[in-house]
Design a protein around this motif. Structure first.
Motif, PDB file in Angstrom:
ATOM      1  N   GLN A  63      38.452  20.032  49.835  1.00  0.00           N
ATOM      2  CA  GLN A  63      39.268  21.011  50.562  1.00  0.00           C
ATOM      3  C   GLN A  63      38.842  22.430  50.237  1.00  0.00           C
ATOM      4  N   LEU A  64      38.687  22.716  48.948  1.00  0.00           N
ATOM      5  CA  LEU A  64      38.301  24.070  48.559  1.00  0.00           C
ATOM      6  C   LEU A  64      36.882  24.378  48.980  1.00  0.00           C
ATOM      7  N   GLY A  65      36.015  23.369  48.910  1.00  0.00           N
ATOM      8  CA  GLY A  65      34.627  23.594  49.312  1.00  0.00           C
ATOM      9  C   GLY A  65      34.490  23.867  50.785  1.00  0.00           C
ATOM     10  N   SER A  66      35.296  23.191  51.587  1.00  0.00           N
ATOM     11  CA  SER A  66      35.205  23.378  53.037  1.00  0.00           C
ATOM     12  C   SER A  66      35.670  24.766  53.458  1.00  0.00           C
ATOM     13  N   THR A  67      36.567  25.410  52.689  1.00  0.00           N
ATOM     14  CA  THR A  67      37.045  26.755  53.022  1.00  0.00           C
ATOM     15  C   THR A  67      36.210  27.843  52.364  1.00  0.00           C
ATOM     16  N   GLY A  68      35.251  27.467  51.530  1.00  0.00           N
ATOM     17  CA  GLY A  68      34.391  28.436  50.867  1.00  0.00           C
ATOM     18  C   GLY A  68      35.033  29.140  49.702  1.00  0.00           C
ATOM     19  N   VAL A  69      36.183  28.681  49.248  1.00  0.00           N
ATOM     20  CA  VAL A  69      36.890  29.357  48.158  1.00  0.00           C
ATOM     21  C   VAL A  69      36.086  29.276  46.867  1.00  0.00           C
ATOM     22  N   LEU A  70      35.510  28.144  46.590  1.00  0.00           N
ATOM     23  CA  LEU A  70      34.793  27.963  45.326  1.00  0.00           C
ATOM     24  C   LEU A  70      33.511  28.770  45.257  1.00  0.00           C
ATOM     25  N   ARG A  89      33.312  31.985  46.269  1.00  0.00           N
ATOM     26  CA  ARG A  89      33.613  33.409  46.193  1.00  0.00           C
ATOM     27  C   ARG A  89      33.349  33.921  44.786  1.00  0.00           C
ATOM     28  N   SER A  90      32.736  35.060  44.705  1.00  0.00           N
ATOM     29  CA  SER A  90      32.353  35.638  43.414  1.00  0.00           C
ATOM     30  C   SER A  90      33.529  36.270  42.683  1.00  0.00           C
ATOM     31  N   ASP A  91      34.622  36.546  43.367  1.00  0.00           N
ATOM     32  CA  ASP A  91      35.752  37.203  42.726  1.00  0.00           C
ATOM     33  C   ASP A  91      36.704  36.209  42.049  1.00  0.00           C
ATOM     34  N   ILE A  92      36.330  34.933  42.017  1.00  0.00           N
ATOM     35  CA  ILE A  92      37.175  33.926  41.391  1.00  0.00           C
ATOM     36  C   ILE A  92      36.496  33.440  40.111  1.00  0.00           C
ATOM     37  N   SER A  93      37.207  33.517  38.999  1.00  0.00           N
ATOM     38  CA  SER A  93      36.653  33.111  37.706  1.00  0.00           C
ATOM     39  C   SER A  93      36.680  31.591  37.574  1.00  0.00           C
ATOM     40  N   LEU A  94      36.039  31.115  36.480  1.00  0.00           N
ATOM     41  CA  LEU A  94      36.024  29.680  36.214  1.00  0.00           C
ATOM     42  C   LEU A  94      37.438  29.152  35.981  1.00  0.00           C
ATOM     43  N   GLY A  95      38.251  29.908  35.252  1.00  0.00           N
ATOM     44  CA  GLY A  95      39.634  29.482  35.024  1.00  0.00           C
ATOM     45  C   GLY A  95      40.401  29.393  36.326  1.00  0.00           C
ATOM     46  N   SER A  96      40.157  30.362  37.206  1.00  0.00           N
ATOM     47  CA  SER A  96      40.838  30.332  38.492  1.00  0.00           C
ATOM     48  C   SER A  96      40.390  29.131  39.322  1.00  0.00           C
ATOM     49  N   ARG A  97      39.101  28.841  39.255  1.00  0.00           N
ATOM     50  CA  ARG A  97      38.594  27.679  39.997  1.00  0.00           C
ATOM     51  C   ARG A  97      39.276  26.388  39.514  1.00  0.00           C
ATOM     52  N   LEU A  98      39.392  26.284  38.173  1.00  0.00           N
ATOM     53  CA  LEU A  98      40.052  25.101  37.633  1.00  0.00           C
ATOM     54  C   LEU A  98      41.524  25.070  38.035  1.00  0.00           C
ATOM     55  N   GLY A  99      42.159  26.230  38.024  1.00  0.00           N
ATOM     56  CA  GLY A  99      43.556  26.285  38.420  1.00  0.00           C
ATOM     57  C   GLY A  99      43.759  25.874  39.854  1.00  0.00           C
ATOM     58  N   LEU A 100      42.816  26.235  40.703  1.00  0.00           N
ATOM     59  CA  LEU A 100      42.932  25.879  42.108  1.00  0.00           C
ATOM     60  C   LEU A 100      42.821  24.372  42.342  1.00  0.00           C
ATOM     61  N   MET A 101      42.248  23.624  41.379  1.00  0.00           N
ATOM     62  CA  MET A 101      42.091  22.167  41.528  1.00  0.00           C
ATOM     63  C   MET A 101      43.400  21.427  41.301  1.00  0.00           C
ATOM     64  N   GLU A 153      45.437  32.783  48.768  1.00  0.00           N
ATOM     65  CA  GLU A 153      45.539  34.051  48.068  1.00  0.00           C
ATOM     66  C   GLU A 153      44.917  33.942  46.684  1.00  0.00           C
ATOM     67  N   PRO A 154      43.595  33.797  46.633  1.00  0.00           N
ATOM     68  CA  PRO A 154      42.948  33.708  45.323  1.00  0.00           C
ATOM     69  C   PRO A 154      43.059  35.031  44.590  1.00  0.00           C
ATOM     70  N   VAL A 155      43.182  34.978  43.257  1.00  0.00           N
ATOM     71  CA  VAL A 155      43.308  36.188  42.460  1.00  0.00           C
ATOM     72  C   VAL A 155      42.111  36.326  41.567  1.00  0.00           C
ATOM     73  N   ALA A 156      41.758  37.593  41.333  1.00  0.00           N
ATOM     74  CA  ALA A 156      40.671  37.892  40.408  1.00  0.00           C
ATOM     75  C   ALA A 156      41.233  37.981  39.010  1.00  0.00           C
ATOM     76  N   ASP A 157      40.316  38.107  38.033  1.00  0.00           N
ATOM     77  CA  ASP A 157      40.737  38.167  36.645  1.00  0.00           C
ATOM     78  C   ASP A 157      41.595  39.390  36.368  1.00  0.00           C
ATOM     79  N   SER A 158      41.349  40.494  37.113  1.00  0.00           N
ATOM     80  CA  SER A 158      42.078  41.730  36.835  1.00  0.00           C
ATOM     81  C   SER A 158      43.473  41.725  37.433  1.00  0.00           C
ATOM     82  N   ASP A 159      43.725  40.811  38.376  1.00  0.00           N
ATOM     83  CA  ASP A 159      45.008  40.792  39.053  1.00  0.00           C
ATOM     84  C   ASP A 159      45.930  39.775  38.386  1.00  0.00           C
ATOM     85  N   GLN A 160      46.869  40.249  37.645  1.00  0.00           N
ATOM     86  CA  GLN A 160      47.871  39.428  36.985  1.00  0.00           C
ATOM     87  C   GLN A 160      47.264  38.451  36.003  1.00  0.00           C
TER      88      GLN A 160
END
Length: 965
Positions: A174-181, A183-195, A280-287
């Motif tokens: 699902q995430l791969g089909s939308t191109g979310v994974l 995106r350069s503004d998403i950290s590794l922790g965020s990627r894991l959180g999205l799973m 609504e993916p968040v970057a490391d600097s946002d919250q």
């Protein structure tokens, strides 16, 4: 010159869709083949059960298997397909979701259905009317319910892991089909959180709950814990259940810690999953900092604290063990050692063992009194068993196997029967057994063997089995029994036959019997057809040609091949496609096919929950040959009882092998008969064991009460051999020490006695009588006169009836003198009674190996053996019979001679050892007479092998009467 090259580009790589279609097609083809292949055996099984009038057992098993299969199929299919269908965006993956789910579900359902017996027992199990001393639960909880509970929890664990993997794969798609994974503004922790998804959380919650439940349920494993180093060989010990720092409390604490960790992890995953949204993916600097503080630091601290608490408690338990428990053993463990001893004796049915101190009388019996003993007159000088080495053989016996090219240790009767009574090359004797009958009002013991016609699977390619028409249609059955009294031999030293030849001739009308053997030990993995067109079965050879036979229509047995469907299914089942489909021999109105033609395979097909003692034997009952199988109900979940492996480790008596079982409780519950002619089976229940009661609830019509058992079958009961061995060779030799301190210090450990037995070989220099000839003593059956037992044995001799008894001697560990003689009574009325004739400390009675040594020390005997060997004969040391006589002990050992050109053993000499004296003669009576004449015995020994002058003196009329006076 032109050169060409193969260029592989993107267009040459198959598309995922086409790969999936091809793979899916092949996988379903394999599944379809497996499913279709399962139907013929299933249908044939139904016909087999139906032919034995036991179709209800088939349907009970099938319903239980289908219920478990359906549950496994449904749960695992949903666990895989629902997450993929809900989250995946790839059309190929979404299409594959249901297929993969069904593949996983079918496989899981098949595995789970194999545990149907555990669930049938759990549903129908009752009470043992006994509680464990730690938790106060009925033993039935551990025997009946606990195995099914473990299966359920382990299945849920695998189900949760399967669902978690499916959720991760679907979410990744699902995430791969939308191109979310990407995106350069998403950290590794965020990627894991999205799973993290709700489906994953549910699966992880199920995983955690199943693991925590297994930890909590593990408290009951303390009752089966192996802690031999502490003296409590099995079960909960002091450290497990006493004080704050105990293993039981550690299990409770670990359960609490795991619940805490599960809560912390679950809460963290839920918050992380709620914080990160695909839209609504968040970057490391946002919250980021606030989220990290909530989801990492606090949970990590709580988790470390819980683990530290668990580790600290574990260290406390270990310190208590080293500082308080170990220095105070065995006193601190006495109650737990006593529990272990008591429960082990109960588990192995030894709690009612009667023990009598055995002191031989000071005054020895005269030769006439010994000869007058019924026990001596019925001494089984012909062995009723065949002994083989275990495989692979011990190193000390390796040269023996190389020289003889066989693992056979001792089997003279089998060799004699093969030479004198096989009569045709297609017949074979596979084993010999001991049976007893009342003949003219007198109980007599016989050695018996079945003349079988072994199948291709057993004997390999043979001329008479080369073609389907011969193997399946003509050579269908063996023919008759061969039987000899165990206490009689001819002047030449050969057996006297009570039943012999083809057609059988008998010494008594009661031995007349239907001789045809359709069900036998040698008909392994074989089937036959009877009542065919244009051809009759080969019955037996005659002077002119052969006698033919047609299986009677009135005799039940076999599956009727009365339809095209049956021919097709049987063709697929047997793999003989053309034979079943196109043979004109098969008559739809008459022909029957007979399958599962060994007694063990037939019984195991019907009752796989039983342990079947492989020492089966055939006997005559109501003019029919019956096979007897001892069926035991077993478990490995009896609290505090020591676990052992039940089963035959050698080829000895195990023509057809079956898996061994780990047990710590068993009961000799069933006697099972299989008709050698019709294949009819009866299960006679002889015990009210809680396990057999549970199985009788599962299969209400399977077991029959002893009230309907024919007396001719009850008269042939024998104590299960492998059960006897595990009771005494493995358990009682240690657990007879019922005092906890003696048990802890192993003060009086026994060992099964040894004896010198079997072939001495081609010369004394090659094998001699060294340790290469020493084997563990084989317990034997005999007809015992109760009057010959010491006083206090509890066996009355008032009825003057000989008792069919099994004897087994034991020596102290590391010594050779007799320490105990164990007896198991096997006749109706006393069946299963156990007696331990224990030699008190300080009393010396020679053991079997010491009796053999006394015989070996006779230089004249060794000279005679050397003389025989030099003249091309093989010398075979017979089984050293140990007979209780007049409260004392008499040893008898026959000496067999075998020509190296013709394997036809004959008994030529008898050795007798009594009260430290040894004699030898050409007959047992003469050897006994010589006990009263030391000078004559010495003279006779100096004139081996023939002693005419001494024998003529000793055989004067009236000698016995004068001596008795």
């Amino acid at each position: 010159m032109k050169h060409s090259s193969l260029v592989i580009g993107p267009s040459s790589i198959p598309r995922p869709t086409s790969l999936w279609r091809t793979s899916c097609l092949w996988i379903w083809a394999v599944y379809a083949w497996l499913i279709l292949a399962a139907f013929p055996p299933l249908i044939v099984d139904y016909w087999f059960f139906e032919s034995l009038d036991k179709a209800d057992i088939f349907w009970i098993n099938l319903r239980a298997q289908l219920a478990l299969f359906s549950a496994g199929l449904l749960l695992f299919t949903l666990a895989v397909s629902i997450p993929i269908r809900h989250y995946a965006r790839s059309r190929t993956l979404r299409k594959a979701g249901l297929h993969v789910g069904l593949w996983v579900g079918l496989f899981a359902g098949w595995l789970i259905s194999g545990y149907y017996l555990d669930f049938l027992l759990a549903v129908n199990g009752g009470s043992f009317d006994a509680v464990d001393p730690v938790f106060g639960n009925d033993t039935g909880l551990y025997v009946f319910s606990l195995p099914a509970m473990w299966i359920i929890l382990r299945t849920l664990t695998i189900l949760a892991i399967t669902g978690s993997l499916a959720s991760l794969v679907a979410r990744y798609d699902q995430l791969g089909s939308t191109g979310v994974l990407e995106r350069s503004d998403i950290s590794l922790g965020s990627r894991l959180g999205l799973m993290i998804t709700n489906g994953l959380n549910i699966c992880l919650l199920l995983l955690g709950a199943s693991l925590v439940s297994q930890t909590f349920l593990g408290q009951y494993n303390l009752l089966f814990k192996d802690n031999e180093s502490s003296g409590v060989r099995m079960g909960a010990e002091y450290l497990d259940v006493n004080g704050v720092f105990s293993n039981l409390n550690m299990i409770y604490l670990s359960t609490f810690v795991e619940l805490g960790l599960m809560a912390v992890v679950g809460f963290s995953l839920y918050r992380i999953g709620s914080h990160y949204k695909v839209s609504e993916p968040v970057a490391d600097s946002d919250q980021g900092p606030a989220m990290n503080s909530l989801t990492l630091r606090v949970p990590v601290k709580i988790g470390i604290g819980l683990l530290a608490l668990d580790l600290a408690f574990f260290l406390g338990v270990r310190i208590k063990d080293h500082v308080y428990v170990a220095p105070n053993e065995p006193t601190i463990q006495i109650p737990y050692i006593q529990r272990h001893i008591d429960e082990t004796l109960k588990g192995y049915r030894l709690e009612n063992m009667r023990t009598v101190d055995w002191r031989p009388p000071e005054t020895p019996l005269s030769a006439a009194e010994l000869m007058a003993s019924k026990t001596v007159r019925n001494a089984p000088i012909l062995p009723t068993w065949v002994s083989y080495l275990e495989e692979p053989p011990d190193i000390q016996h390796y040269e023996r196997v190389q020289a003889g090219d066989t693992t056979l240790v001792y089997g003279p009767i089998l060799q004699i029967y093969e030479q004198e009574q096989q009569l045709r090359p297609y017949y074979k004797f596979l084993s010999v057994d001991g049976v007893r009958y009342n003949v003219n009002g007198q109980k007599r013991m016989y050695v018996s063997a079945v003349r079988e016609l072994p199948s291709l699977a057993f004997v390999g390619p043979q001329e008479w089995l080369r073609y389907w028409g011969s193997a399946a249609l003509m050579f269908t059955h063996g023919f008759g029994l061969v039987m000899s009294p165990v206490n009689e031999i001819t002047e030449a030293g050969s057996p006297v036959y009570a039943i012999k030849d083809i057609p059988p001739t008998t010494s008594d009308p009661s031995f007349e019997v239907e001789p045809r053997i359709y069900i036998g030990e040698g008909t392994k993995d074989d089937y036959i057809l009877t009542n065919v067109r244009h051809l009759m079965e080969f019955d037996h050879a005659t002077k002119q040609s052969r006698q033919e036979f047609v299986y009677p229509a009135i005799v039940p047995g076999g599956i009727r091949v009365d339809s095209i469907l049956k021919r097709l299914v049987l063709a697929l089942h047997t793999k003989d496609i053309t034979a079943f489909l196109f043979s004109q021999f098969i008559d739809h109105e008459k022909t029957r096919v007979h399958i599962y033609r060994t007694p063990m395979s037939r019984v195991r097909r019907i009752a796989p929950f039983l342990f079947l003692d492989s020492n089966i034997y055939a006997f005559i009952a109501d003019k029919r040959i019956q096979w007897m199988i001892n069926g035991l109900t077993t478990t490995s979940n009896h609290p505090y009882s020591f676990r052992e492996i039940l089963g035959d480790k050698a080829e000895e008596r195990a023509v057809e092998r079956f898996p061994q079982r780990l047990i710590n409780y068993a009961e000799d519950s069933l006697k099972i008969t299989v008709d050698a002619y019709s294949g009819e089976i009866h299960f006679y229940q002889i015990a009210d064991d809680p396990i057999v009661k549970a199985w009788s609830e599962v299969y209400p019509n399977l077991f029959e009460p002893t009230s309907v058992m024919p007396k001719s079958i009850e008269a042939q009961f024998t104590y299960p051999l492998q059960w006897f061995h595990i009771q005494f060779d493995d358990i009682y030799k240690r657990y007879h020490m019922e005092d906890p301190i003696d048990f802890y210090n192993v003060e009086d450990l026994w060992d099964d006695a040894d004896e010198v037995i079997g072939s001495i070989g081609r010369g004394l220099s090659e094998f001699g009588t060294t340790d290469e000839m020493t084997f563990s003593y084989e317990g034997f059956n005999l007809l015992l006169d109760p009057a010959d037992l010491p006083s206090g044995s509890g066996i009355s001799s008032a009825d003057d009836d000989l008792q069919f008894t099994r004897l087994m001697p034991f020596t102290p560990e590391g010594a050779r003198n007799l320490r105990s003689l164990v007896l198991a009574f096997q006749d109706p009325g006393r069946y299963g009674q156990l007696l331990n004739l224990r030699v008190p400390p300080g009393v010396f009675i020679p053991g079997p190996e010491q009796a053999d040594a006394l015989i070996d020390n006779d230089s004249q005997v060794n000279q005679q053996i050397t003389l025989w060997v030099r003249h091309g004969s093989q010398v075979v040391r017979g089984h050293t019979l140990l007979l209780p006589v007049g409260g004392g002990l008499l040893y008898i050992e026959p000496l067999w001679i075998v020509s190296l050109q013709n394997q036809l053993p004959q008994i030529k000499l008898f050795s007798v050892v009594y009260r430290g004296r040894t004699t030898m003669s050409t007959s047992l009576d003469d050897a006994l007479r010589l006990l009263d004449f030391p000078e004559a015995a010495e003279q006779k020994a100096n004139q081996l092998p023939w002693f005419e002058e001494a024998e003529s003196q000793l055989r004067q009329p009236g000698w016995i009467e004068e001596t008795m006076e």
